[in-house]
Design a protein around this motif. Sequence first.
Motif, PDB file in Angstrom:
ATOM      1  N   ARG A  66      41.693  46.044  33.011  1.00 42.01           N
ATOM      2  CA  ARG A  66      42.961  45.870  32.037  1.00 42.01           C
ATOM      3  C   ARG A  66      44.308  46.506  32.190  1.00 42.01           C
ATOM      4  NH1 ARG A  66      41.448  43.692  26.894  1.00 42.01           N
ATOM      5  NH2 ARG A  66      43.395  44.736  25.825  1.00 42.01           N
ATOM      6  N   MET A  70      47.608  45.095  33.661  1.00 43.64           N
ATOM      7  CA  MET A  70      48.876  45.501  32.884  1.00 43.64           C
ATOM      8  C   MET A  70      49.885  46.107  34.090  1.00 43.64           C
ATOM      9  SD  MET A  70      48.715  44.960  29.597  1.00 43.64           S
ATOM     10  CE  MET A  70      47.559  44.852  28.248  1.00 43.64           C
ATOM     11  N   HIS A  71      49.519  46.860  34.677  1.00 44.67           N
ATOM     12  CA  HIS A  71      50.375  47.478  35.587  1.00 44.67           C
ATOM     13  C   HIS A  71      50.970  46.355  36.833  1.00 44.67           C
ATOM     14  CE1 HIS A  71      51.033  49.115  39.817  1.00 44.67           C
ATOM     15  NE2 HIS A  71      51.723  50.013  39.123  1.00 44.67           N
ATOM     16  N   VAL A  73      51.408  43.281  35.850  1.00 45.76           N
ATOM     17  CA  VAL A  73      52.464  42.405  34.828  1.00 45.76           C
ATOM     18  C   VAL A  73      53.891  43.226  34.942  1.00 45.76           C
ATOM     19  CG1 VAL A  73      53.302  41.731  32.560  1.00 45.76           C
ATOM     20  CG2 VAL A  73      50.934  41.242  33.548  1.00 45.76           C
ATOM     21  N   TRP A  74      53.943  44.565  34.576  1.00 46.13           N
ATOM     22  CA  TRP A  74      55.122  45.400  34.386  1.00 46.13           C
ATOM     23  C   TRP A  74      55.795  45.694  35.712  1.00 46.13           C
ATOM     24  CZ3 TRP A  74      57.654  47.010  30.074  1.00 46.13           C
ATOM     25  CH2 TRP A  74      57.128  46.889  29.074  1.00 46.13           C
ATOM     26  N   MET A 111      47.099  37.916  27.117  1.00 47.38           N
ATOM     27  CA  MET A 111      47.514  39.135  28.215  1.00 47.38           C
ATOM     28  C   MET A 111      48.945  39.601  27.943  1.00 47.38           C
ATOM     29  SD  MET A 111      49.419  39.702  31.347  1.00 47.38           S
ATOM     30  CE  MET A 111      49.218  38.336  32.193  1.00 47.38           C
ATOM     31  N   LEU A 112      49.913  38.467  28.127  1.00 48.29           N
ATOM     32  CA  LEU A 112      51.433  38.825  27.857  1.00 48.29           C
ATOM     33  C   LEU A 112      51.526  39.556  26.426  1.00 48.29           C
ATOM     34  CD1 LEU A 112      52.957  35.676  29.252  1.00 48.29           C
ATOM     35  CD2 LEU A 112      52.782  37.689  30.367  1.00 48.29           C
ATOM     36  N   GLU A 114      49.569  41.527  24.615  1.00 49.15           N
ATOM     37  CA  GLU A 114      48.914  42.779  24.549  1.00 49.15           C
ATOM     38  C   GLU A 114      49.835  43.701  25.414  1.00 49.15           C
ATOM     39  OE1 GLU A 114      44.867  43.278  25.023  1.00 49.15           O
ATOM     40  OE2 GLU A 114      44.333  41.319  23.817  1.00 49.15           O
ATOM     41  N   SER A 115      50.431  43.158  26.630  1.00 53.62           N
ATOM     42  CA  SER A 115      51.320  43.966  27.455  1.00 53.62           C
ATOM     43  C   SER A 115      52.603  44.390  26.639  1.00 53.62           C
ATOM     44  CB  SER A 115      51.459  43.359  28.652  1.00 53.62           C
ATOM     45  OG  SER A 115      52.304  42.089  28.659  1.00 53.62           O
ATOM     46  N   ILE A 117      55.272  42.943  27.057  1.00 51.67           N
ATOM     47  CA  ILE A 117      56.558  42.414  28.051  1.00 51.67           C
ATOM     48  C   ILE A 117      57.592  41.557  27.381  1.00 51.67           C
ATOM     49  CG2 ILE A 117      55.712  40.460  29.130  1.00 51.67           C
ATOM     50  CD1 ILE A 117      57.101  43.286  30.931  1.00 51.67           C
TER      51      ILE A 117
END
Length: 444
Positions: A66, A70-71, A73-74, A111-112, A114-115, A117
């Motif tokens: 996860r 996440m890393h 995505v950011w 996923m987006l 929870e991130s 972003i």
Amino acid sequence: MAKKKPARPARPQKSAEPTTAQLRQEYYARRAAEQALEELGLRLDERPAPKGDANWWSEAQAGLDRLEIMHAVWRFTGLTGYAPEPEDFDPDQGWPTPSEVEAVFGSWDKMLDESGIDEAIFGVVVEKALAAHEKLGAREKELEQQARKLEDEGRKIPELKRREEVARAKRDEADTARQEAEAARDAIGRERDALAARIADLQAEADGLRAAAAASADARAGGAELELLEEMERALADQAATQQARDELHDRMERLRAEREQDRRTIAELTQLLARVDAEVGTAAVDAEPETPPATVLEAVERAAAEAKHLRFAPKAFETAADSPFRRPGLVLRTLRNLDELAGRYATGDMGKSLGQAAAEHGITQWKPDIAETTRKRYEDDYSFALEGSSRKLWVGPHIGLGSGSGAQFIARVYLHVSDGSDPEVPRGIVVAVVGRHLPDTTT
């Protein structure tokens, strides 16, 4: 904004198979460790094998997956400025695959969410940057339009000056014709009055002759009366011709008066337009509202003195400006602003060129370097002045010519005092001493 795919670092390669020497070295190192433990009374083969927690390991692996996604995505958002879509994650470019994202989070949208972003400041920053860029582009176009407008008006100045000179010549011609017509009218009026008096005398004489003819039958008296009547008729005909000439001159004067009035209005319009152009050209206007041109030379000097950063103004400059009838105060204001820039350069030290050459670079073309010494001595009061708070006499030297033509309404002068700093009471710089009328010299 174009999407840019960041290159992912290559995955570390598996190490090659150990060599025989490496295996032998590891074996002897392991045997040495076992012997050392046996000396301490410890045997590894007697201890039970440790057991791991499969649940703990799986949870840790899932957490690491996860964090890795996440890393990614950011990192993608930080590099591109927008949140990634499934097709943006190309494994060949080092990004996780959409299937890996779904396996860990269940779906791409989850996923987006929870991130977090979507709530990031990247989008806001990009939107504000784009809006600011759009405003800057619109402002740049507006400034370009204003610059083109000023250039167009600047190109019109020679034609406006030519039209002003033509209108002024026509006005002078009309004034001359009007004066000639008035003089002719006055002469005809005097002649008419003389003829009227002569006619009155002839009529009185004719009446007397008629009375004498009625009382006398003398033939010679009748002939004299007939001759007198003929002379009177000729005088009346001359009077009629004189009256017609007078009427024609009157009509001509009215036409000349109308033309003179039209020329006066044309000159006034051209003067106002030149004043507006003089105030705007050379000042790269950045304000949306155009500057109101000064109405008088005194207003131009006061405005320039309030704005000046390097130029100094003597009290005499304001006194002479108040007395100036120069019709282009906008030109005075523009020249003083350019002169303030020149004074800033001069105050810093050696410019590597003469003041006249430097003045031309600031749009000041009619620069005169000094006054003749004989003129300065002959008209001492006109060419000397004092600074505010000081009674010491200073002299004017360099001066600038403004306008063209003849007369104080069409030409003006700006007289200056240039100090090199050698006098402790007068620091290095340029002082405006006189603004307005041409001072007297040996030619006046």
